[in-house]
Design an enzyme around this catalytic site. Structure first.
Site, short mmCIF file in Angstrom:
data_model
loop_
_atom_site.label_atom_id
_atom_site.label_comp_id
_atom_site.label_asym_id
_atom_site.label_seq_id
_atom_site.Cartn_x
_atom_site.Cartn_y
_atom_site.Cartn_z
N HIS A 33 0.84 -1.19 0.00
CA HIS A 33 0.00 0.00 0.00
C HIS A 33 0.88 1.25 0.00
O HIS A 33 1.30 1.72 1.06
CB HIS A 33 -0.91 0.01 1.23
CG HIS A 33 -1.81 -1.18 1.32
ND1 HIS A 33 -1.36 -2.43 1.67
CD2 HIS A 33 -3.15 -1.31 1.09
CE1 HIS A 33 -2.37 -3.28 1.67
NE2 HIS A 33 -3.47 -2.62 1.32
N HIS A 268 -4.15 3.11 -3.46
CA HIS A 268 -4.30 2.53 -2.13
C HIS A 268 -3.52 1.23 -1.94
O HIS A 268 -2.60 1.17 -1.13
CB HIS A 268 -5.78 2.27 -1.81
CG HIS A 268 -5.99 1.53 -0.53
ND1 HIS A 268 -5.90 2.14 0.69
CD2 HIS A 268 -6.25 0.22 -0.29
CE1 HIS A 268 -6.11 1.24 1.63
NE2 HIS A 268 -6.33 0.07 1.07
N ARG A 363 -19.43 -19.15 38.28
CA ARG A 363 -19.23 -17.70 38.20
C ARG A 363 -19.05 -17.11 39.60
O ARG A 363 -18.27 -16.17 39.80
CB ARG A 363 -20.39 -17.03 37.47
CG ARG A 363 -21.73 -17.19 38.14
CD ARG A 363 -22.82 -16.33 37.51
NE ARG A 363 -24.12 -16.60 38.12
CZ ARG A 363 -25.10 -15.71 38.19
NH1 ARG A 363 -24.94 -14.49 37.70
NH2 ARG A 363 -26.25 -16.03 38.75
N GLU A 417 -18.35 -4.53 24.38
CA GLU A 417 -17.51 -5.73 24.47
C GLU A 417 -16.30 -5.67 23.55
O GLU A 417 -15.19 -6.07 23.95
CB GLU A 417 -18.33 -6.98 24.15
CG GLU A 417 -19.38 -7.34 25.19
CD GLU A 417 -20.72 -6.69 24.91
OE1 GLU A 417 -21.69 -7.01 25.63
OE2 GLU A 417 -20.79 -5.86 23.98
N HIS A 467 -22.46 -17.58 32.19
CA HIS A 467 -23.68 -18.02 31.49
C HIS A 467 -23.27 -18.84 30.26
O HIS A 467 -23.58 -18.52 29.13
CB HIS A 467 -24.54 -16.82 31.10
CG HIS A 467 -25.06 -16.04 32.27
ND1 HIS A 467 -24.23 -15.46 33.21
CD2 HIS A 467 -26.34 -15.75 32.67
CE1 HIS A 467 -24.95 -14.84 34.13
NE2 HIS A 467 -26.23 -15.02 33.84
N ASP A 475 -33.67 -17.01 29.45
CA ASP A 475 -33.30 -15.99 28.47
C ASP A 475 -33.30 -16.52 27.04
O ASP A 475 -33.35 -15.75 26.08
CB ASP A 475 -31.92 -15.39 28.79
CG ASP A 475 -32.02 -14.30 29.85
OD1 ASP A 475 -33.13 -13.79 30.06
OD2 ASP A 475 -30.99 -13.97 30.45
N HIS A 479 -29.33 -15.87 24.00
CA HIS A 479 -28.29 -15.70 25.01
C HIS A 479 -27.58 -17.00 25.37
O HIS A 479 -26.65 -16.99 26.19
CB HIS A 479 -28.88 -15.07 26.28
CG HIS A 479 -29.11 -13.60 26.17
ND1 HIS A 479 -29.86 -13.04 25.16
CD2 HIS A 479 -28.66 -12.56 26.93
CE1 HIS A 479 -29.88 -11.72 25.31
NE2 HIS A 479 -29.15 -11.41 26.37
#
Length: 671
Positions: A33, A268, A363, A417, A467, A475, A479
């Site tokens: 590039h 480019h 957990r 996240e 989970h 849920d 999920h």
């Protein structure tokens, strides 16, 4: 009044040296590039010759400035800078651009090339990682700096492209940086208005400056990327701004100097071609031969800055010596972190759980383990993506990292996240923090690009993914993770741990803290699990080896091995009891980490999983990958589709994860 930088021909010579080193690298490789380096050369030269604090003789100096080329496709520019600045990157390496075994790969790679601060290439990752670098600097300054003894005073300089700012991860990270007022962060936006498809107007028409002002950044604009005086004024103002991160929007011209390709997508991602290289060099008054031409004036400009950096490092080392005399405990902590050592007895408070104790979700066991070791591992710092209570990632005796308290070790990442993962990378690159994150396992998909980059760099970090199966229950399938375990296991250099009870969880944290060659993913349950008989005695060594024999009972020769991970280990144990009562000798194997188990000797693996004995594996996830532990004729209880919304005990019955239904499958193998 200072003389104009634009009037000094030596500056222009150094800039054109950078331009045509990049052009020649791309031509030699017939790949790369050239456009961005040609347009960015004035900015890069100005930063490296007048503003960056660095010493090429010590690329890991703790108080050096960090330079992040977020648009990693412009790597030829960075390699030219590193060579001219005196880093261990020879001209021969520049000639070997993009070749097998060279130190000049197509995109910058941390750990391969001296002076490369982070691996970049996937757009957005560099800028988001730089946010973590700035966060780490602020926290370490709060932890270690003392009046008149500023161990940490460096800045983080970033060059980012249109593509970087289009990516969602930069929106997440930039919002976080503005909220946290990370004033050490200085970003220069290469506004060349060209993408691979053509003009940025095809897909990108927002007012970037207003967006960043809304984030709380200090925003400046430079209308001509070749105007050194304007760039200098903006860089000085950015350096002086300490209360907000800075964004400087620099209008550049991709492929600057190329008569046919400037300001076009053709500049480019492909070589200019021999004819256009000739035309470009003639246009800017550059000699056609030799290629890789470096005038002495260019070397002198960079050498002068390197000498200043060497003097600054020497002064810092003297400061560190005084610091050690006045603050010996803090100095030892600083030394230990840099060396990657753990304090003696750091894991002495890890809890042990007994059979008969109340069932405990892994957990929750993770939260207990984390808080047991945190006082002895002060480099642990992290938090959750708005799921702190669910992930159990809160450090009970620590404050929150905020603009008003940089010493806090608890982080609120918000629902970000992807940025969380990239920020962890920047924190880990400090070499003095062991960062951790928290979210649901299903959302590891949002983090996967950042985890992959961390694995490529071999960065230590811990991801707490709770989970972890369909047994999170009501849920429902949106999920409930199905393919995420297989996805994480497929990334090289990632250690995935799915502990089967509270003791295995404590052992998993011991592994995670000690492992310094890449990310560790802890996959943990929402539902309570019984304490496994034998785990208190066996989990410490067994988890470290990735798999172990939890129990074995019954009469006669070994008839069946039940192997499982996580919550299905207790299911395997309950199934074994039924089969043993029927007269079968059954072994239960806990396999919390495929990667660690695969790293054991063949003799150990065969000791745990003997040849010639039928195996039945259990995991409430997709079956992908289990073939490596099973032979033809063996069986696997897994999920071939998505889950359902219902209480978890009903889901266990529906999908066949009960002792009775697993025993039915086992009897077919025993027949």
């Amino acid at each position: 009044m200072s003389p104009s930088l634009n009037q000094d021909p030596n500056h222009r010579t150094a800039i054109d040296t950078l331009r045509f080193l990049a052009v020649d690298m791309v031509e030699a490789a017939n790949s790369g590039h050239p456009g961005a380096p040609m347009g960015l050369a004035p900015l890069a030269y100005l930063l490296w010759s007048r503003h960056l604090r660095f010493d090429p003789q010590d690329p890991h100096w703790a108080n050096r400035d960090r330079f992040v080329l977020s648009c990693g496709h412009a790597s030829a520019l960075l390699y030219g800078l590193l060579h001219l600045a005196g880093y261990d990157l020879s001209l021969e390496e520049l000639r070997n651009f993009r070749q097998l075994g060279s130190k000049t790969p197509g995109h910058p790679e941390y750990g391969l090339t001296a002076g490369v601060e982070t691996t970049t290439g996937p757009l957005g990752q560099g800028l988001a990682t730089a946010v973590g670098m700035a966060l780490a600097k602020e926290h370490l300054a709060a932890r270690f700096n003392r009046p008149e003894l500023p161990l940490f005073s460096h800045r983080v300089w970033v060059v980012a492209s249109d593509g970087d700012l289009m990516e969602g991860v930069t929106a997440e990270a930039s919002s976080f940086a503005g909220h946290q007022k990370l004033g050490s962060l200085k970003v220069f936006y290469d506004d060349n208005r060209i993408t691979i498809d053509g003009s940025t107007d095809l897909s990108f028409s927002e007012d970037v400056g207003k967006r960043y002002e809304a984030y709380g950044w200090f925003v400046q604009r430079v209308e001509d990327g070749n105007d050194l005086d304007a760039l200098e004024a903006a860089a000085v103002a950015a350096a002086e701004e300490t209360e907000r991160p800075s964004l400087v929007i620099v209008r550049t011209h991709i492929g600057y100097g190329s008569p046919a390709k400037q300001d076009s997508a053709a500049a480019h991602g492909a070589p200019l071609g021999a004819d256009e290289v000739k035309a470009s060099k003639e246009n800017l008054g550059w000699p056609l031969e030799p290629t890789f031409h470096i005038p002495q004036e260019a070397r002198q400009a960079f050498a002068a800055r390197a000498r200043i950096g060497s003097e600054e490092r020497a002064a810092w080392k003297a400061l560190l010596a005084r610091y050690g005399e006045l603050h010996p405990e803090e100095a030892e902590d600083f030394r230990r972190r840099l060396a990657g050592e753990l304090a003696p007895g750091w894991d002495s408070n890890l809890p042990t759980f007994a059979v008969g104790d109340k069932a405990l979700a892994t957990r929750k066991a993770s939260g207990k383990a984390l808080n047991a070791i945190a006082p002895n591992v002060p480099e642990l710092m992290g938090g959750s993506a708005d799921l702190t209570g669910s992930n159990n990632t809160w450090l009970a005796d620590e404050e929150v990292f905020t603009p008003g308290d940089r010493g806090g070790r608890n982080l609120h990442f918000g629902v970000r996240e992807h940025a969380m993962g990239a920020i962890l990378n920047g924190m880990a690159l400090s070499g003095q923090l062991l960062p951790y994150s928290g979210t649901f396992l299903i959302f590891s998909d949002y983090m996967r690009p950042a985890i992959r980059i961390a694995a490529l760099m071999g960065l230590p970090q811990v991801h707490v993914f709770t989970h972890d199966s369909i047994f999170l229950g009501e849920d429902g399938p949106t999920h409930q993770p199905i393919s995420q375990l297989a996805s994480l296991r497929s990334i090289p250099n990632v250690i995935t741990l799915r502990p089967g009870d509270a003791n295995e969880t404590a052992a998993a944290w011991r592994v995670a803290v000690q492992h310094r060659e890449g990310p560790v993913a802890l996959c943990l349950t929402r539902q309570g699990l019984p304490i496994l008989d034998g785990s208190a005695e066996k989990a410490k060594e067994g988890v470290a080896r990735g798999g172990y024999v939890l129990s074995e009972a019954g009469d006669g020769d070994l008839a069946l091995v039940l192997l499982a991970t996580g919550s299905e280990v207790s299911l395997a144990a309950a199934t074994a009891e039924k089969l043993q009562a029927e007269g079968h000798r059954v072994r239960v194997v806990s396999l919390p980490s495929w990667e660690l188990f695969a790293a054991q000797s063949q003799a150990y693996r065969q000791e745990v999983l003997p040849d010639g004995v039928r195996r039945l594996a259990l995991e409430a996830a997709a079956p992908f990958g289990w073939h490596r532990w099973l032979a033809p004729g063996d069986d696997l209880v897994a999920l071939d589709g998505f889950g359902e919304s219902a209480p978890y005990k009903e889901l266990a019955e529906h999908f066949g994860f009960t002792p009775e239904k697993v025993a039915e499958r086992a009897r077919k193998l025993l027949a």
